[in-house]
Design a protein around this motif. Structure first.
Motif, short mmCIF file in Angstrom:
data_model
loop_
_atom_site.label_atom_id
_atom_site.label_comp_id
_atom_site.label_asym_id
_atom_site.label_seq_id
_atom_site.Cartn_x
_atom_site.Cartn_y
_atom_site.Cartn_z
N UNK A 87 15.93 27.30 19.83
CA UNK A 87 16.98 26.36 19.46
C UNK A 87 17.48 26.52 18.03
N UNK A 88 16.68 27.16 17.15
CA UNK A 88 17.14 27.23 15.77
C UNK A 88 18.43 28.01 15.62
N UNK A 89 18.75 28.83 16.59
CA UNK A 89 19.95 29.64 16.42
C UNK A 89 21.16 28.96 17.03
N UNK A 90 20.96 27.80 17.62
CA UNK A 90 22.05 27.23 18.40
C UNK A 90 23.25 26.86 17.56
N UNK A 91 23.02 26.69 16.25
CA UNK A 91 24.15 26.36 15.41
C UNK A 91 25.21 27.46 15.48
N UNK A 92 24.75 28.67 15.80
CA UNK A 92 25.69 29.78 15.82
C UNK A 92 26.62 29.72 17.01
N UNK A 93 26.25 28.94 17.98
CA UNK A 93 27.05 28.96 19.20
C UNK A 93 28.27 28.08 19.13
N UNK A 94 28.33 27.23 18.12
CA UNK A 94 29.48 26.34 17.99
C UNK A 94 29.64 25.51 19.25
N UNK A 95 30.79 24.93 19.37
CA UNK A 95 31.10 24.29 20.63
C UNK A 95 30.43 22.96 20.86
N UNK A 96 29.56 22.53 19.96
CA UNK A 96 28.99 21.23 20.21
C UNK A 96 30.06 20.19 19.93
N UNK B 51 43.16 10.50 25.74
CA UNK B 51 43.43 10.72 24.34
C UNK B 51 43.29 12.18 23.96
N UNK B 52 42.19 12.75 24.37
CA UNK B 52 41.95 14.14 24.00
C UNK B 52 43.01 15.05 24.59
N UNK B 53 43.37 14.68 25.78
CA UNK B 53 44.38 15.43 26.46
C UNK B 53 45.64 15.53 25.60
N UNK B 54 46.00 14.38 25.07
CA UNK B 54 47.22 14.38 24.28
C UNK B 54 47.03 15.18 23.00
N UNK B 55 45.85 15.15 22.45
CA UNK B 55 45.60 15.94 21.26
C UNK B 55 45.87 17.41 21.55
N UNK B 56 45.39 17.84 22.69
CA UNK B 56 45.58 19.24 23.01
C UNK B 56 47.04 19.57 23.28
N UNK B 57 47.70 18.69 23.97
CA UNK B 57 49.09 18.97 24.28
C UNK B 57 49.89 19.04 22.99
N UNK C 8 41.72 16.34 13.17
CA UNK C 8 41.21 17.55 12.53
C UNK C 8 40.02 18.09 13.32
N UNK C 9 39.13 17.20 13.59
CA UNK C 9 37.91 17.67 14.26
C UNK C 9 38.24 18.20 15.64
N UNK C 10 39.21 17.57 16.28
CA UNK C 10 39.47 18.05 17.63
C UNK C 10 40.27 19.34 17.60
N UNK C 11 40.99 19.57 16.49
CA UNK C 11 41.65 20.86 16.38
C UNK C 11 40.59 21.94 16.33
N UNK C 12 39.55 21.67 15.56
CA UNK C 12 38.47 22.62 15.45
C UNK C 12 37.78 22.82 16.79
N UNK C 13 37.47 21.67 17.39
CA UNK C 13 36.74 21.81 18.65
C UNK C 13 37.65 22.38 19.73
N UNK C 14 38.95 22.16 19.57
CA UNK C 14 39.85 22.75 20.56
C UNK C 14 39.69 24.25 20.59
N UNK C 15 39.56 24.82 19.40
CA UNK C 15 39.40 26.27 19.30
C UNK C 15 38.14 26.71 20.03
#
Ligand SMILES: O=c1ccn([C@@H]2O[C@H](COP(=O)(O)OP(=O)(O)O[C@H]3O[C@H](CO)[C@@H](O)[C@H](O)[C@H]3O)[C@@H](O)[C@H]2O)c(=O)[nH]1
Ligand SMILES: [Mn+2]
Ligand SMILES: [Zn+2]
Ligand SMILES: [Zn+2]
Length: 877
Positions: free
Chosen positions: A614-623, A635-641, A680-687
């Motif tokens: 688990x120590x490497x999981x930070x590398x996987x992003x996506x959390x 809401x999230x839907x609209x953020x993406x659109x 902002x955060x969802x832009x990041x997580x969107x990626x």
């Protein structure tokens, strides 16, 4: 790329309305209203020191007097006669052997329940007791619905201290609804039996809160002899090896070495095979409780929707009439119609299947109401009409015989139509197939064609002959282009996962091969008993049903039945972490397929890779960011659109043609003001979401709907367009599809791999064996087909063995239990056994030819080792 040139593209709308279900009403017989007489001996149930009624079982409140309870605990089987829950110790009761086990009594999942759940259970018991004693009265609810007045407390504890439980929103809601209904009732039948009605309801309410399933341990008298034999054999093996290694054949050293190596291999593979069978269990489900809990009269049906997946590839090897039967059996399952959708994946892009499905949809309009009206089984017409049973036996309706005869005739007509389609499809015309409306069939080149989707039936489509809604039926042929790997069944299933997420997004999905029909129309309900269980359900990646077959000859010539595997190994695995996924007859939890980890206590699922500790999981992003967690899908839907126009800046060549603006941004952006941070955060997580799931905002939004369903503000036309997008052949490029999420690529036995991945993440699975087999398939009944199949499975295992997913070294530091790992290792190393087997069989011949012997003349005791080993082998098979 996208083709919507197909004739009559119908799309179902997504309105969900509930229907009064009148087919599942089997209220259990009522208990005697007397709550103060013991149901074992008939004596009066006494009161405790503090003047409260004695309650033996805190789960169901089954009335038993103190002497009977104590007898049961010391002499009997120590559990409640009604619900079989182990009796807990009462204050002031003498300690009985086994008390210290009380913490471990419930089931194997118990130890992982968050502490709160234990508490909930306890508290629930109070309320059940309340009910049992006729004191339950919603009117006594505190206005905020949080606490009962303690006046009616009978369970020996004060309710005031237990408020947390009643803040449980779900329960509160239920009580609220119940109250409303109760009031309605009161208005309806003021004078007659209001009391009675209430009592009846109390009883049903209590019944509905009981567990939906139960683990039935295999009695130790049955299993222990097997265990003893295994241990004895292990001991004998040790002696045997001691003897073998201490007596090398000096004149034939190489031969002796080979034979000992082979023997060690056999011993190891025997151990791999035996140990995962150590704790077999069986399970029992309670369908009536499921119905009582989720399908209350006069309320919306709360059963979870299910998407059915059927995969086909070759209409010649997999006759359309068989596929049609599978589809018909799905469309007529005993489940609310608006919660069922059937997706058929056609990897052969065959117009024959396309046309057959159109006919099937038409026939379903008559077949489905017939099945439901007369409650017939199985609901695949071919197999129903070929049953050799007295169909008149338990039928009471006078119209049945007549309608059955008419239906049989209609089915024969249907078959004739399908057969004529098949006959027409035998020879492909020069210019390719042409559809009924004159346009050329897009799938004329089966390796190079656009994606195709056609929606039949459903709420916006045709109704059945009685004017009732039918489940949605969707034909899908994913896009195929040269140069793009299609990954066989795994690729087809992943395409189905995405299409269904976009069109219906049911939280559960049932996967069937096209030759496996639904034999038990209540099968989905069986699965729901586990998947909708408030505690266990969240930890389950799938419920596996055994594979059963029709048309196997009496001696099972080609060993299709696999009894040892389906009736022993799988039950053993069920006692560890869960059965392996066998490719068909499985109900999945959608979230588990998206590569999430199972929820840990209160937290929402997080994503980790399990390839490294688990120590490497930070590398996987996506959390997922905590902010976005609480957002609704809308809401999230609209953020993406909203961020759609930013996509080009992100360096991706993402251009979607012709999709236009699909969603009313103005409308769904409302309520987002002041969420700068979130954006902002969802832009990041969107990626990172796009890296994971691919570039479909609609699909990504759907993955966030934890309980399924479609985001608001969507329209079905644009959804079908999006569906075409997610089945395009390039969609999975640079995503985690097939690597970490969905069906995993890299082996022709993708099923083992897929299940293995989920178990590595810590998910559990459950083996469900209803009395009436849930699904039935047709097994290969000629030698060459069967040999091909077995060879393919063996190759698939070898592929996994040589891949990075080899169970020997994959996923340490994860949550795979070691016995489970052993079982998976066994399923992928077995083909290698053929090599030592071959060597071992040639050794005697070599010995004879060379005249050198590898076994010295043996004494009587040594002789016994030789004899006992095969003997025990036969016994532990
Ligand atoms: O390119 C392909 C190839 C196969 N299939 C479908 O996959 C299923 C299984 O294929 P089949 O050739 O019938 O394999 P079997 O050996 O009979 O199937 C068993 O073994 C497979 C591999 O382990 C599992 O996937 C199956 O579910 C399981 O029933 C069938 O429905 C096919 O239509 C596709 O959809 N696309
Ligand atoms: Mn098959
Ligand atoms: Zn008694
Ligand atoms: Zn009980």
């Amino acid at each position: 790329m996208a083709s919507n040139s197909m004739a009559g593209l119908i799309t179902g709308s997504n309105s969900h309305f509930s229907r009064d279900s009148d087919e599942h009403q089997t209220p259990p017989t009522r208990q005697a209203s007397s709550k103060t007489t013991c149901r074992v001996c008939g004596d009066e149930i006494g009161y405790k020191e503090n003047g409260e009624l004695f309650v033996a079982c805190h789960v169901c409140g089954f009335p038993v007097c103190r002497p009977c309870y104590e007898y049961e605990r010391s002499e009997g089987n120590q559990s409640c006669p009604q619900c079989n829950t182990r009796y807990k110790r009462h204050k002031g009761c003498p300690r009985v052997a086994g008390d210290e086990e009380d913490n471990f009594d419930a089931d194997d999942f118990d130890d992982e329940f968050p502490v709160k759940n234990h508490r909930e259970d306890l508290d629930r018991n109070h309320d059940v007791n309340h009910v049992e004693n006729g004191d339950y009265n919603p009117e006594k609810l505190h206005p905020n619905g949080q606490a009962f007045s303690s006046a009616g407390s009978v369970a020996g504890k004060d309710f005031e201290g237990d408020k947390e439980f009643y803040s449980n929103a779900e329960w509160q809601e239920r009580v609220e609804k119940w109250k409303v209904r109760q009031e309605k009732r009161g208005l309806l039948n003021k004078e007659d039996g209001k009391e009675d009605q209430g009592e009846e309801d109390d009883y049903l309410l209590a019944e509905a809160r009981q567990p939906l399933w139960r683990k039935v341990p295999i009695s130790s008298s049955l299993i222990n002899p097997y265990r003893i034999v295994i241990v004895m054999r292990l001991v004998i093996l040790c002696f045997f090896f001691r003897f073998r290694i201490l007596t090398p054949a000096n004149d034939a050293y190489p031969l002796w070495l080979i034979s000992v190596i082979c023997e060690i291999w056999f011993a190891l593979s025997w151990i791999l095979d035996q140990f995962p069978k150590w704790f077999p269990i069986t399970r029992e489900t309670y369908l009536d409780r499921l119905s009582l809990r989720f399908e209350r009269e006069g309320e919306t049906n709360e059963l979870a929707p299910v998407d059915f997946f059927v995969s086909t590839v070759d209409p010649l090897k997999e006759p359309p009439i068989i596929t049609a039967n599978t589809v018909l059996s799905i469309l007529s399952v005993d489940y609310p119609v608006d919660k069922v959708s059937c997706y058929v994946s056609d990897d052969g892009a065959s117009m024959l299947l396309f046309d057959s499905l159109a006919e099937t949809a038409e026939f379903a309009r008559r077949w489905v109401p017939f099945c439901k009206k007369y409650n017939i089984e199985p609901r695949a017409p071919e197999f129903y009409f070929s049953q050799k049973i007295d169909y008149l036996k338990d039928k009471v309706q006078p119209t049945f015989v007549k309608e059955r005869r008419a239906m049989k005739r209609e089915y024969e007509e249907f078959k004739v139509k399908i057969n004529s389609l098949v006959a027409k499809a035998q020879k492909k015309p020069e210019e390719g197939w042409v559809m009924q409306d004159g346009t050329p069939w897009p799938g004329n080149n089966t390796r190079d064609h656009p994606g195709m989707i056609q929606v039949y039936l459903g709420s916006a489509g045709a109704l059945d002959v009685e004017g009732k809604e039918l489940p949605k039926l969707v034909y899908i042929s994913r896009e195929k282009r040269p140069g793009y790997p299609h990954h066989k069944k795994a690729g087809a299933m992943n395409a189905l996962v995405r299409v269904s997420a976009v069109l219906t997004n049911a939280p559960f999905m049932l996967n069937l091969d096209c030759d496996h029909y639904v034999n038990n129309s209540k099968a989905v309900r069986e699965a729901m008993c586990f998947l909708m269980d408030p505690n266990l359900g969240k930890k389950l990646c799938y419920v596996q049903f055994p594979q059963r077959f029709d048309g196997i000859d009496r001696h099972d010539r080609y060993a299709n039945r696999n009894t040892v595997f389906f009736d022993i190994n799988m039950k053993g695995l069920d006692g560890i972490q869960g059965p392996v996924y066998v490719g068909t007859g499985t109900v999945f939890n959608r979230q588990a397929l998206y590569g999430y980890d199972p929820p840990v206590s209160e937290k929402r699922p997080k994503m980790t890779c399990d390839c490294w500790p688990s120590w490497c999981c930070c590398c996987c992003g996506g959390s997922r960011k905590s902010k976005s967690k609480k957002k609704s899908g809308k809401g999230l839907f609209s953020v993406f659109s909203k961020n759609k126009n930013k996509k080009k800046m992100m360096g991706k060549d993402y251009v979607r043609k012709g999709s236009g603006s699909m969603f009313d941004l103005e409308e769904i952006e409302e309520g987002l003001e002041g969420y700068e941070d979130l954006e902002k955060s969802s832009l990041m997580s969107q990626k990172s979401f796009e890296k994971r799931f691919g570039q479909s905002p609609v699909f990504i939004a759907s993955t966030l709907m934890e309980n399924g369903g479609l985001p608001e503000g969507t329209n079905s036309q644009s959804l079908v367009k999006e569906a075409i997008h997610v089945i395009s052949c390039g969609y999975e490029e640079k995503t985690e599809w097939g690597k970490e999420i969905g069906w995993i690529y890299g082996s022709v036995t993708e099923d083992i791999l897929t299940g293995f991945k989920m178990h590595c993440r810590g998910w559990k699975s459950v083996y469900c064996m209803p009395k009436r087999p849930a699904f039935k398939g047709s097994a290969p009944i000629n030698l060459s087909d069967r040999l091909h199949q077995v060879l393919r499975w063996a190759l698939g295992s070898v592929e996994i063995f040589l891949s990075r997913h080899c169970p020997l070294w994959y996923g340490y530091g994860g949550k795979l239990k070691y016995l489970q790992r052993m079982a998976y290792t066994n399923t992928i190393v077995y083909p290698w056994t053929s090599i030592p087997l071959l060597a071992y069989c040639t050794i005697p011949a070599v010995c004879l030819l060379t005249g050198k012997f590898i076994i010295p003349t043996v004494s009587t005791t040594q002789h016994n080792y030789f004899l006992s080993s095969p003997l025990f082998h036969i016994m532990t098979l």
